[in-house]
Design a protein around this motif. Sequence first.
Motif, short mmCIF file in Angstrom:
data_model
loop_
_atom_site.label_atom_id
_atom_site.label_comp_id
_atom_site.label_asym_id
_atom_site.label_seq_id
_atom_site.Cartn_x
_atom_site.Cartn_y
_atom_site.Cartn_z
N ALA A 379 0.82 -1.26 -0.13
CA ALA A 379 0.07 -0.12 0.03
C ALA A 379 0.76 1.49 0.08
O ALA A 379 0.63 2.25 -0.70
CB ALA A 379 -0.91 -0.23 1.25
N LYS A 380 2.00 1.31 1.03
CA LYS A 380 3.05 2.31 0.81
C LYS A 380 3.43 2.72 -0.59
O LYS A 380 3.87 3.60 -0.81
CB LYS A 380 3.78 2.18 1.88
N LEU A 381 3.89 1.38 -1.10
CA LEU A 381 4.46 1.59 -2.34
C LEU A 381 3.63 2.25 -3.32
O LEU A 381 4.02 2.93 -4.28
CB LEU A 381 5.09 0.18 -2.77
N ALA A 382 2.30 1.80 -3.45
CA ALA A 382 1.41 2.48 -4.24
C ALA A 382 1.21 3.99 -4.18
O ALA A 382 1.44 4.77 -5.01
CB ALA A 382 0.08 1.92 -4.15
N GLU A 383 1.46 4.58 -2.70
CA GLU A 383 1.56 5.71 -2.58
C GLU A 383 2.64 6.59 -3.10
O GLU A 383 2.39 7.44 -3.57
CB GLU A 383 1.36 5.99 -1.08
N GLU A 386 2.56 6.91 -6.63
CA GLU A 386 1.92 8.21 -6.95
C GLU A 386 2.62 9.36 -6.93
O GLU A 386 2.68 10.30 -7.79
CB GLU A 386 0.53 8.07 -6.29
N ARG A 387 3.37 9.46 -5.63
CA ARG A 387 4.26 10.69 -5.34
C ARG A 387 5.42 10.64 -6.45
O ARG A 387 5.54 11.83 -6.98
CB ARG A 387 5.08 10.26 -4.12
N THR A 392 7.42 13.73 -11.39
CA THR A 392 7.53 13.51 -12.85
C THR A 392 6.74 14.86 -13.20
O THR A 392 7.58 15.57 -14.24
CB THR A 392 7.28 12.36 -13.46
N THR A 393 5.70 15.03 -13.09
CA THR A 393 4.76 16.22 -13.33
C THR A 393 5.33 17.51 -12.92
O THR A 393 5.31 18.32 -13.79
CB THR A 393 3.44 15.83 -12.94
N LEU A 523 13.93 8.04 -5.18
CA LEU A 523 12.84 7.36 -4.86
C LEU A 523 12.45 6.14 -5.72
O LEU A 523 12.14 5.12 -5.29
CB LEU A 523 11.76 8.38 -5.02
N ASP A 524 12.93 6.29 -7.09
CA ASP A 524 12.77 5.17 -7.76
C ASP A 524 13.38 3.96 -7.44
O ASP A 524 13.31 2.87 -7.66
CB ASP A 524 13.06 5.77 -9.43
#
Length: 898
Positions: A379-383, A386-387, A392-393, A523-524
């Motif tokens: 679940a944290k990885l999914a968050e 998203e970060r 990137t944006t 982060l990646d």
Amino acid sequence: MRFDRIRLQNFKCYEDAELRLDSGVTVIHGLNGSGKSSLLEACFFALYGSRALDTTLDEIVTIGAEETVVELYFTHGGDSYHIRRRIRATGSDARTAECVLEGPGGTTEGATDVRSRVTSMLRMDTEAFVNCAYVRQGEVNKLINASPSVRQDTLDDLLQLGKLEEYRDRASDARVGVGRVRDDKQGALTEVDEQLEGKEDKGLHQQRNAVETELSEVESKIERYEQNQSEAEQSREEAAEVIETYEQKRAELAEVEEDIDGLRERIQETEREREEFAERASECREELTETRKQRDDLVDTLGIEAGNELAPRVSERIEAVEAEIEEVTEEIRELSVTKTEHDNEAERLASEADELESTAEQKRTEADELATEVSETEAKLAERRERLDEMTTEIEEKRAAFDNAPVGVGEASAYREEIAEELGEIRERRTALAAELDNERERIAEAESLLEAGKCPECGQPVEESPHVSDIDERREHVTELEAELDDTEARERERDDDLERAKELETLESEIERLESDRENLDQILDEREDTIEEKRQRIERLREEAAESEEEAQASRERATEARKQATECKEEIAAANKQKAELSERRDTLETLLDVLEAITGLEEERESLQRQRAEREEVNDERRERLGELRERRSDLREEFDEDRIEQARKQKQKADAYLEEVAETLAELEDRLAALQGKLGGIETEIEAMEELRQRQAELRETVERLDSLYDEAEQLEEMYRTLRSELRQRNVESLERLLNETFELVYENDTYSRIEVDGEYRLTVFQKDGEQLDPEQLSGGERALFNLSLRCAIYRLLAEGIEGTAPMPPLILDEPTVFLDAGHVSQLVELIDAMYDLGVEQILVVSHDEELIDAADTLVTVRKDSTTNRSTVERLENLQGIDEQVLAAGSD
């Protein structure tokens, strides 16, 4: 001396930092509270340890850390040194766990020894270091605000004049001590003189001659009386011999009568013993009868054939029964061991089953916890994914800002420098145009004034053809051109100001893009590592559940084997009970046989005792017959002794002995009196001899004391001269140092404070400081303005530094000159003078100058710039070096300090 490198680990706000320091001027700058001063404090702490701290060791250890390490590499006198200090903070108080100084001459260990060696090398203790080389933050006015006496003590200690005062005090103490000893010796000499005079008045030699004459007369009398005494003693001995012979025979008669009585008693005693032996023999016969009956009963009970050599046969039976008992006992022991093995095996297998079941439960629990952890991590990885997309944006949005920019990403810094350079040129041109325009306007105004007057006010000549007014129209045209060009230049300056602001924004945006891209990459990478970890945990969950099932199966098998082991142990227990019953029966038979053997031994003993009693009774009869014969002989000797006594001879011998005793008693008293007189005379003679010897000793003591007093007088004068020499030398050296300090202080102050206000500075012998104005008025340094007072004190510090360097050059190179926030009391004008002071000190030979400041003018003067930044998130500081700073644009430095 030069600091080469400082390395910190968990020191205050530094988690892990290392900084190389070179010769020249190094400026350490950064925001307030970023940790600039802590770098210098670390260098100071490395040299002197806890003495260099205003706080405790606990407060230098980074919060949350257990250990602090400070390492300083420095060059001193051309040799390289390395100090390492390690502080442990695991207990209630922090303490030094390691302190090592390595360099030429070997390794020194221990905080006290290292501090002593550093103090010896630099010829400065902690206090001297901060008073000379290290101007700490807020202490720039320390010396100027000190009282003259404190300033005098401080500078005397720095210039090592305190040693001379210490030597003078020692010489004074020595002088006083010698004076005390001299006075004591003089008093002793006076006392010896008085004693010697008293003894010489007694006429000791005449007294000795008179006593020796009287002593000779007494010795002659004693010799005559001793001869008479010897004759009386011989007469007494002859009479005593007669009496003694009579007494011996009398004693022999008494002894014979006593022996007769004793023989009678022993004969009677022996007869009584013979009767007792007869009674005991009768008792033995009765006991034999009873014991033989008990033997016959036991033989019948055991079923043993009676006859000769019964005891050996009973012993053989006992040995056979004991062998059977041993066999049964061994069988019981083996069965017990087997039972114990089965019990232990059953217990071990049961325990093993419990452990396997517990292990299976733990592995199932661990697998469930890992499964929960995997779900939460996913679940944290999914968050965070998203970060990552948001970053990137954000990066794309910030890069889009460069679409309409004059430069692309990565070119903003160069573009800003280009705009700043061009802007500087425009400003220089604007300044030049404004100055030229003002100059032309002044000339036009002057010409117009002359035209209006019609003639020159100095020479009175007409001014129409004067060169001052002939070209007035051209000058007006030139002013118009300059005004137009100035307007155009100012417009260009405003445009370039806008461009520079835009360039700064782009540069900031570029830094943010770089940071975001770095954060995105990190982060990646973290996400990839976390996904690999999740996969490993899934595999671990599967393995744990498989291992739990295997453990449960093994536990079941162990419980079955434990049940079988308990069954075998029960069978062994039943066999042990049967064997114990058999062993009890055999033990009972062995006890009966042993009883029979005891009875047989008792019969043999009684028979032997009866025979012994009969034999002893016969022996006693023979002894008594011999005693009766001896008794007859003693009776005959008693009759002979009674017939040998002569009473008249004995009485005559007694009278002779009494007469001799009376004379000996009388002569003994006379001799005692003479001996007492002799002893008294000898004592008196000995006393006189002792007094004569004492008188000779006093004469020798008198000569020695006179010689000692003369030597002490000479030594007292020498100590007094030595004390005066140290006092004079200290005064002369202080005066020379005062003159040198005054000269160096004036040279240093003139280098940085050239104006029309002050003419010179005067330092008197007590180190009182006086500033003289141009008009001759005297000022106390405290009357100077805040900036002037700070600059004055910095000049004083630098002058002291130069004085110490000149005084001990070649033997103890000076440490770096360290200035911590020296501009805190200075305005802009005084900062420029401080820069000149620093440059002058470097030109005068100070190899290394370290300055903590955020002032841009000082930064411009640096050979090396050290930037300190603190991360607001971690509250940890980092350092960065920039070299070859001459000519760097002030805007670049300003941006860097932001």
